[in-house]
Design a protein around this motif. Sequence first.
Motif, PDB file in Angstrom:
ATOM      1  N   GLY A 301     -40.489   6.468 142.233  1.00 21.39           N
ATOM      2  CA  GLY A 301     -39.386   5.645 141.783  1.00 21.39           C
ATOM      3  C   GLY A 301     -38.159   5.876 142.648  1.00 21.39           C
ATOM      4  O   GLY A 301     -38.255   6.019 143.867  1.00 21.39           O
ATOM      5  N   ASP A 302     -37.003   5.951 142.001  1.00 20.74           N
ATOM      6  CA  ASP A 302     -35.749   6.130 142.734  1.00 20.74           C
ATOM      7  C   ASP A 302     -35.683   7.521 143.363  1.00 20.74           C
ATOM      8  O   ASP A 302     -35.986   8.514 142.704  1.00 20.74           O
ATOM      9  CB  ASP A 302     -34.548   5.983 141.793  1.00 20.74           C
ATOM     10  N   PRO A 303     -35.245   7.608 144.630  1.00 22.83           N
ATOM     11  CA  PRO A 303     -34.947   8.927 145.210  1.00 22.83           C
ATOM     12  C   PRO A 303     -33.665   9.483 144.588  1.00 22.83           C
ATOM     13  O   PRO A 303     -32.915   8.750 143.922  1.00 22.83           O
ATOM     14  CB  PRO A 303     -34.729   8.620 146.699  1.00 22.83           C
ATOM     15  N   PRO A 304     -33.374  10.759 144.790  1.00 26.41           N
ATOM     16  CA  PRO A 304     -32.078  11.277 144.348  1.00 26.41           C
ATOM     17  C   PRO A 304     -30.935  10.549 145.059  1.00 26.41           C
ATOM     18  O   PRO A 304     -31.069  10.145 146.215  1.00 26.41           O
ATOM     19  CB  PRO A 304     -32.119  12.761 144.771  1.00 26.41           C
ATOM     20  N   VAL A 305     -29.844  10.369 144.352  1.00 24.78           N
ATOM     21  CA  VAL A 305     -28.618   9.857 144.975  1.00 24.78           C
ATOM     22  C   VAL A 305     -27.852  11.053 145.521  1.00 24.78           C
ATOM     23  O   VAL A 305     -27.454  11.942 144.758  1.00 24.78           O
ATOM     24  CB  VAL A 305     -27.744   9.090 143.971  1.00 24.78           C
ATOM     25  N   VAL A 306     -27.665  11.082 146.839  1.00 26.43           N
ATOM     26  CA  VAL A 306     -27.036  12.228 147.496  1.00 26.43           C
ATOM     27  C   VAL A 306     -25.751  11.770 148.182  1.00 26.43           C
ATOM     28  O   VAL A 306     -25.777  10.887 149.042  1.00 26.43           O
ATOM     29  CB  VAL A 306     -27.991  12.873 148.521  1.00 26.43           C
ATOM     30  N   ASN A 307     -24.643  12.377 147.795  1.00 27.94           N
ATOM     31  CA  ASN A 307     -23.343  12.025 148.359  1.00 27.94           C
ATOM     32  C   ASN A 307     -23.019  12.856 149.589  1.00 27.94           C
ATOM     33  O   ASN A 307     -23.189  14.081 149.594  1.00 27.94           O
ATOM     34  CB  ASN A 307     -22.238  12.239 147.315  1.00 27.94           C
ATOM     35  N   ASP A 308     -22.527  12.178 150.618  1.00 33.81           N
ATOM     36  CA  ASP A 308     -22.085  12.836 151.838  1.00 33.81           C
ATOM     37  C   ASP A 308     -20.766  13.559 151.575  1.00 33.81           C
ATOM     38  O   ASP A 308     -19.798  12.958 151.061  1.00 33.81           O
ATOM     39  CB  ASP A 308     -21.906  11.786 152.943  1.00 33.81           C
ATOM     40  N   ALA A 309     -20.686  14.833 151.921  1.00 35.96           N
ATOM     41  CA  ALA A 309     -19.506  15.644 151.598  1.00 35.96           C
ATOM     42  C   ALA A 309     -18.236  15.112 152.258  1.00 35.96           C
ATOM     43  O   ALA A 309     -17.160  15.095 151.642  1.00 35.96           O
ATOM     44  CB  ALA A 309     -19.752  17.098 152.005  1.00 35.96           C
TER      45      ALA A 309
END
Length: 394
Positions: A301-309
């Motif tokens: 399903g959806d991958p993790p949502v990862v925010n750029d620092a």
Amino acid sequence: MMVVLTNNLLSEVEREAVIEMRHAMHREPELSNREWKTQQRIIETLETFGLAEAKTFHKTGVYVDIQGLAAGPNRSIALRGDIDALPIQESRDDLAYKSQVPGVMHACGHDMHTSIALGTALAFHRMRENFSGRVRVFFQPAEEEEPVGGRTVVNEKLLDGFDAAVGFHVRTDIPAGSYGARAGAVMNSADKFEVELIGTMAHGAKPNAGVDAIAIAGAFINEVQKVVSREMPVDDRAIVTIGTIHGGEARNIICPSVVMTGTIRTASPERRRLLVRRVREIAEGVAAMHRGKADFTSQEGDPPVVNDATMVERFRQLVVQSVGDEKYVEGTASTGSDDFGFYSSCVPSIYFWFGSREPGNESGIHTPTFGASDEILVPTTELAIRYCLELLHS
């Protein structure tokens, strides 16, 4: 009444279009992969403002490119607003724009997300002689249900060549007028699984003559949770949920088959496949131990949502400069999922939150009483516009 500050980046007619889009979508919500009226409404509104080059994707989605005409860096920024609603009956009788579709409502705020995306597209179109680079605004369908629109964005390579992506979501535990973001994984992946545990039927008076699939299922339910508690780091936010279980034909028969379905969640892109593999191994191992078999299937399903620092820090500085230090709330990461994870798996991304909590609007998302004030729309839109401008010219 909430006092808000704006950047004056939207014209009066654009502000009206933002609010009207929100009301129109809320009155006529459409479920995932059925957003035909919503798609047409978006295309017609864009055309009214001179944006006639919109393209469709994922059947019911829309995206539009706005090319800046000024000299400067030639960066490309994508911004997403999701457009689908949920199968929930709205119970907010105080709204003039209450859902008119029985059993369907915008209980997750996607009507607001779409309106913010619309305002961003309209403003950049009007300001195209004042910025360089390209802004692609996605009006993405099917965030809530498979087949999800985010996967299509990746499969059709609609982010190829882009430098960054911007997503956002209303958040009911953050006060209206405040904003938040944090670096790293802010939403978990969400993979689905189904396992059939296969035994052998026998009479209930002679259990030794059969293999009890219910006994296998009980052992699997107990053992699979040890993957989380004993094999995953605490900060991984790993979760294995069994949501359905079906089996048995009569009270005096040894059950020959039990089918279970569930979800597997993690904040770690690296451990995602490991976690699915371990659930499979436990199903097969427990079944073998009880003289049965396991038929395991999974679907990503959806991958993790990862925010750029770096993008998060830039956003924090913008919020502080625009509305004040007290209006920035880092917020906690969620074990929920969002298909914006497909975007963040391709390009550096930010998924920021805008608050909606105030008297009269305290209910959480995905509830019949969820609601948020129109007053947060224009300030959030103008914040998104200003942020994209900074990304284009960095």
